[in-house]
Motif scaffolding. Structure first.
Motif, PDB file in Angstrom:
ATOM      1  N   ALA A  81       0.862  -1.007   0.204  1.00 50.40           N
ATOM      2  CA  ALA A  81      -0.068   0.171  -0.114  1.00 50.40           C
ATOM      3  C   ALA A  81       0.956   1.241   0.097  1.00 50.40           C
ATOM      4  N   TRP A  82       1.904   1.299   0.917  1.00 46.90           N
ATOM      5  CA  TRP A  82       2.856   2.370   0.859  1.00 46.90           C
ATOM      6  C   TRP A  82       3.387   2.667  -0.577  1.00 46.90           C
ATOM      7  N   GLU A  83       4.034   1.499  -1.068  1.00 49.22           N
ATOM      8  CA  GLU A  83       4.739   1.712  -2.599  1.00 49.22           C
ATOM      9  C   GLU A  83       3.625   2.055  -3.531  1.00 49.22           C
ATOM     10  N   LEU A  84       2.506   1.704  -3.549  1.00 51.70           N
ATOM     11  CA  LEU A  84       1.452   1.891  -4.621  1.00 51.70           C
ATOM     12  C   LEU A  84       1.175   3.400  -4.289  1.00 51.70           C
ATOM     13  N   GLU A  85       0.959   3.981  -3.172  1.00 49.52           N
ATOM     14  CA  GLU A  85       0.769   5.637  -2.864  1.00 49.52           C
ATOM     15  C   GLU A  85       1.707   6.222  -3.496  1.00 49.52           C
ATOM     16  N   ARG A  86       3.275   5.994  -3.202  1.00 47.80           N
ATOM     17  CA  ARG A  86       4.381   6.790  -3.627  1.00 47.80           C
ATOM     18  C   ARG A  86       5.014   6.543  -4.872  1.00 47.80           C
ATOM     19  N   GLY A  87       4.719   5.311  -5.252  1.00 48.55           N
ATOM     20  CA  GLY A  87       5.276   5.178  -6.431  1.00 48.55           C
ATOM     21  C   GLY A  87       6.671   4.448  -6.492  1.00 48.55           C
ATOM     22  N   VAL A  88       7.178   4.434  -5.289  1.00 45.23           N
ATOM     23  CA  VAL A  88       8.719   4.080  -5.027  1.00 45.23           C
ATOM     24  C   VAL A  88       8.802   2.692  -4.355  1.00 45.23           C
ATOM     25  N   PRO A  89       9.769   2.002  -4.355  1.00 48.64           N
ATOM     26  CA  PRO A  89       9.981   0.831  -3.486  1.00 48.64           C
ATOM     27  C   PRO A  89      10.362   1.270  -2.010  1.00 48.64           C
TER      28      PRO A  89
END
Length: 484
Positions: free
Chosen positions: A358-366
């Motif tokens: 969810a965190w990566e989907l929101e920010r677009g970075v690993p």
């Protein structure tokens, strides 16, 4: 005898003579051409830096002169308005210093006229013969109005000036972490920042000498700032790195510091802007640290549980874990708690993977943790743990089958019969009839190699296939003797 390099008199020292002396010294030392070129480049760079700083200082002086001329023009226009004159004034052409020299006497003369006009207005309101007020002409009222307007404008001008200086003081203080006791010395200036013209009434709070003292203090702080700027920049860099380390983000400390040193020494960057940029980076780092906190808390919990899992694996491999001794009771309790923790590992990992995605989907970075993508680490851990669990399951199944086989063999063949007592004088391991050793007739092939019968019974599950299925123990009778 050592040669002595010629000493050039100080009064005749020039760049060329210094370079000549430097070449002589290098020749005496035996400096290589490569090192000489390197040092010459460093000297050239240092000279450029000195020229650059001098140019910056001169450019600032020029801007200050322009500012002083503009303020003088504005003040002259105000005084002309107060005096009711409509005379135009031009400071002429020439250099900035020449223009300042031309305008300065004119400005001082106009200030004296303004003060005289104000002094003339008050006596004109009173009859000198009897001290009583007399009628005021329209001309006097007009002059009085102009004076009041001029004083109000001057008050507004001085207030704006001090408010601007007060803000500059605060910026400098914040930049250099100035102690509170030093800041308190200029409370009478900073307290005016939020005031309106009508709210300012304390006598002398807008005096010229206060403005000049504040300007001197700002100039002093500018000098200190220039000398401490490198220290301030690296202090900001250390703060930024500390934030990154606290949330397990990648920190490229050496490269970042080398880049900062290059920027500062090149003189191609405004240090105030550099500090402002670093403050923005710090603010963004703090914001990202907050967004990572929930995941990092769960990572710490997962790491703690995996440590307990590792300890439990080692503990269960210890065959003497139940032996009486110091700390056994504590280990038993820890093992009991560890089993509870380990049972929760799949749900902990699953929840952590969900949050990371969810965190990566929101920010677009690993989501990086110690320079590695956390999601990849979790998935790899899950696969390895499944493999370990499968290996444990196979070991348990193999052990169960071995124990079952041993039990079946024991039920089929029974325990080894005890060795019967022989008459006195007869060998304990020899048959009366044929003299066959009992060990050879009743033992297994492993016992023939010298293994004890006790160990033979314990390992019966491993050697049961070596025992013939039609094996029958011969009865111990005297049939042979009777046949005889």
């Amino acid at each position: 005898m050592a040669t002595v390099s010629p000493c050039i008199p100080h009064s005749q020292t020039t760049c060329g003579s210094l370079l000549q002396e430097l070449q002589i010294i290098w020749d005496e030392i035996g400096e290589s051409d490569r090192d000489r070129d390197k040092m010459l480049l460093e000297l050239e760079q240092e000279c450029l830096d000195i020229y650059r700083r001098k140019v910056e200082k001169t450019r600032k002086y020029k801007a200050d002169l322009h500012q002083l001329l503009a303020e003088a023009d504005a003040e002259i226009a105000d005084i002309f308005s107060v005096l009711g004159e409509h005379t135009s004034f031009s400071r002429g052409k020439g250099t900035l210093k020449q223009q300042m020299s031309a305008i300065k006497p004119m400005l001082e003369d106009l200030r004296l006229k303004k003060e005289q006009t104000v002094s003339d207005i008050h006596p004109s309101m009173t009859d000198p013969a009897n001290g009583q007020s007399k009628s005021i002409s329209n001309d006097t009222l007009a002059k009085l109005t102009r004076v009041i307007d001029s004083l109000r404008q001057e008050k507004q001008k001085r207030l704006l000036k001090l408010q601007g200086l007060g803000r500059m003081l605060i910026d400098q203080w914040d930049l250099m972490d100035t102690p509170v006791d030093e800041r308190n010395k200029f409370d009478h200036v900073t307290s005016l920042i939020a005031c309106t013209v009508d709210e300012v009434s304390k006598q002398g709070c807008l005096a010229i000498d206060i403005i000049e003292q504040t300007e001197v203090e700002i100039e002093r702080l500018n000098v200190i700032k220039a000398s401490k700027m490198k220290e301030l920049v690296f202090k900001r860099q250390s703060e930024l790195e500390e934030i990154y380390r606290g949330v397990h983000m990648e920190v490229v400390s050496d490269a970042a510091r080398e880049n900062l040193i290059h920027l500062i020494e090149s003189g191609n960057v405004d240090l105030s802007e550099l500090l402002s940029s670093m403050d923005d980076q710090i603010a963004k780092a703090k914001e990202e640290a907050v967004s990572r906190k929930d995941i990092l808390d769960k990572v710490e919990k997962w790491r703690h549980v995996t440590e307990e899992e590792k300890w439990l694996d080692e503990y269960e491999k210890d065959e003497n874990r139940y032996s009486a001794g110091k700390g056994v009771h504590k280990n038993l309790k820890r093992a009991e708690k560890a089993r509870i923790f380990v049972s929760k590992i799949p749900s902990i990992v699953e929840s952590l993977i969900t949050k990371v995605k969810a965190w990566e989907l929101e920010r677009g970075v690993p989501f990086l943790y110690e320079k590695a993508p956390l999601l990849h680490t979790l998935e790899e851990y899950t696969v390895l743990r499944q493999e370990r669990e499968e290996e444990k399951r196979r070991c348990r199944e193999q052990k169960r089958l071995q124990e079952q086989l041993a039990a079946e063999q024991e039920a089929l063949y029974g325990s080894r019969p005890p060795i019967s007592k022989k008459p006195l004088g007869q060998s304990a391991n020899t048959n009366n009839t044929v003299g066959t050793p009992v060990g050879r007739r009743m033992g297994t092939p492993l016992s023939r190699h010298g293994l004890s019968t006790g160990k033979e019974r314990r390992e019966s599950g491993r050697v049961n296939q070596a025992i013939p299925l039609n094996y029958v123990a011969l009865p111990k009778d005297d049939s042979v003797h009777r046949g005889n």
